[in-house]
Design a protein around this motif. Sequence first.
Motif, short mmCIF file in Angstrom:
data_model
loop_
_atom_site.label_atom_id
_atom_site.label_comp_id
_atom_site.label_asym_id
_atom_site.label_seq_id
_atom_site.Cartn_x
_atom_site.Cartn_y
_atom_site.Cartn_z
N TRP A 1 40.65 43.91 35.48
CA TRP A 1 40.51 42.88 36.63
C TRP A 1 41.80 41.79 36.92
O TRP A 1 42.24 41.16 35.90
CB TRP A 1 39.35 42.00 36.50
N PHE A 2 42.23 42.08 38.17
CA PHE A 2 43.51 41.28 38.74
C PHE A 2 42.62 40.41 39.62
O PHE A 2 41.65 40.74 40.36
CB PHE A 2 44.49 41.98 39.08
N ARG A 3 43.43 39.36 40.15
CA ARG A 3 43.20 38.52 41.29
C ARG A 3 44.40 37.97 42.01
O ARG A 3 45.32 37.84 41.52
CB ARG A 3 42.16 37.53 41.00
N GLN A 4 44.12 37.89 43.28
CA GLN A 4 45.16 37.31 44.20
C GLN A 4 44.70 36.41 44.94
O GLN A 4 43.86 36.60 46.13
CB GLN A 4 45.85 38.64 44.87
N GLU B 1 47.55 38.26 39.97
CA GLU B 1 47.39 38.06 38.56
C GLU B 1 46.45 38.64 37.70
O GLU B 1 45.50 38.83 38.02
CB GLU B 1 47.54 36.35 38.29
N PHE B 2 46.87 38.70 36.29
CA PHE B 2 45.70 39.54 35.59
C PHE B 2 44.81 38.39 35.19
O PHE B 2 44.94 37.16 35.10
CB PHE B 2 46.72 39.66 34.20
N VAL B 3 43.53 38.81 35.06
CA VAL B 3 42.25 38.24 34.61
C VAL B 3 41.75 38.55 33.32
O VAL B 3 41.64 38.05 32.43
CB VAL B 3 41.19 38.38 35.83
N ALA B 4 41.43 40.04 33.40
CA ALA B 4 40.87 40.41 32.16
C ALA B 4 40.87 41.75 31.76
O ALA B 4 41.08 42.60 32.96
CB ALA B 4 39.32 39.88 31.85
N ALA B 5 40.74 42.41 30.78
CA ALA B 5 40.87 43.77 30.54
C ALA B 5 40.28 44.14 29.22
O ALA B 5 40.02 43.64 28.41
CB ALA B 5 42.48 44.02 30.16
N VAL B 6 39.54 45.50 29.61
CA VAL B 6 38.96 46.10 28.22
C VAL B 6 39.64 47.36 28.00
O VAL B 6 39.89 48.22 28.96
CB VAL B 6 37.54 46.33 28.52
N HIS B 7 40.07 47.54 26.77
CA HIS B 7 41.03 48.81 26.67
C HIS B 7 40.29 49.83 26.42
O HIS B 7 39.12 49.68 25.93
CB HIS B 7 41.96 48.37 25.40
N CYS C 1 39.65 45.56 40.67
CA CYS C 1 39.71 46.33 39.53
C CYS C 1 40.75 47.36 39.48
O CYS C 1 41.01 48.09 40.49
CB CYS C 1 38.18 46.90 39.09
N ALA C 2 41.48 47.66 38.41
CA ALA C 2 42.19 48.62 38.26
C ALA C 2 42.06 49.52 36.90
O ALA C 2 41.64 48.94 36.18
CB ALA C 2 43.79 48.15 38.02
N ALA C 3 42.73 50.90 37.05
CA ALA C 3 42.49 51.61 35.70
C ALA C 3 43.78 52.36 35.51
O ALA C 3 44.44 52.57 36.41
CB ALA C 3 41.37 52.63 36.04
N GLN C 4 43.89 52.60 34.16
CA GLN C 4 45.21 53.32 33.82
C GLN C 4 44.97 53.88 32.45
O GLN C 4 44.43 53.02 31.46
CB GLN C 4 46.18 52.33 34.01
#
Length: 124
Positions: A35-38, A45-51, A94-97
């Motif tokens: 999750w990013f936010r603007q 900006e980065f908020v949180a990630a789950v690898h 939300c983003a995925a990679q």
Amino acid sequence: VQLQASGGGSVQPGGSLRLSCAASGIASSRVAMTWFRQAPGKEREFVAAVHWSGGKSYTDSVKGRFTIDRDIGKNTVYLQMNSLKPEDTAVYFCAAQAGLITSTLRNHRAYSHWGQGTLVTVSS
């Protein structure tokens, strides 16, 4: 690949919201989901990630207030946001990679797949 974000809204300071990001065409268990936010006039900006491994990371300003979780069966990632503050107001994406190493998780330029964004407004 499609990411469908939902759950935004308007709340008072101290309130809670839960954002959802449903993924299709990509397995959430095999990628970093982030999750990013603007906010208006600011950088994303980065908020949180789950690898993909299940490890989680948070930006300092949300630690202890936000929780990121994934439901592999539903291919969905959630962001539970508690004790919301006016400075949390932003459009959340939300983003995925796939293939990201830990050091690149927080770089929005590293992500190819993005949801449409959902607005969170925290105001009294």
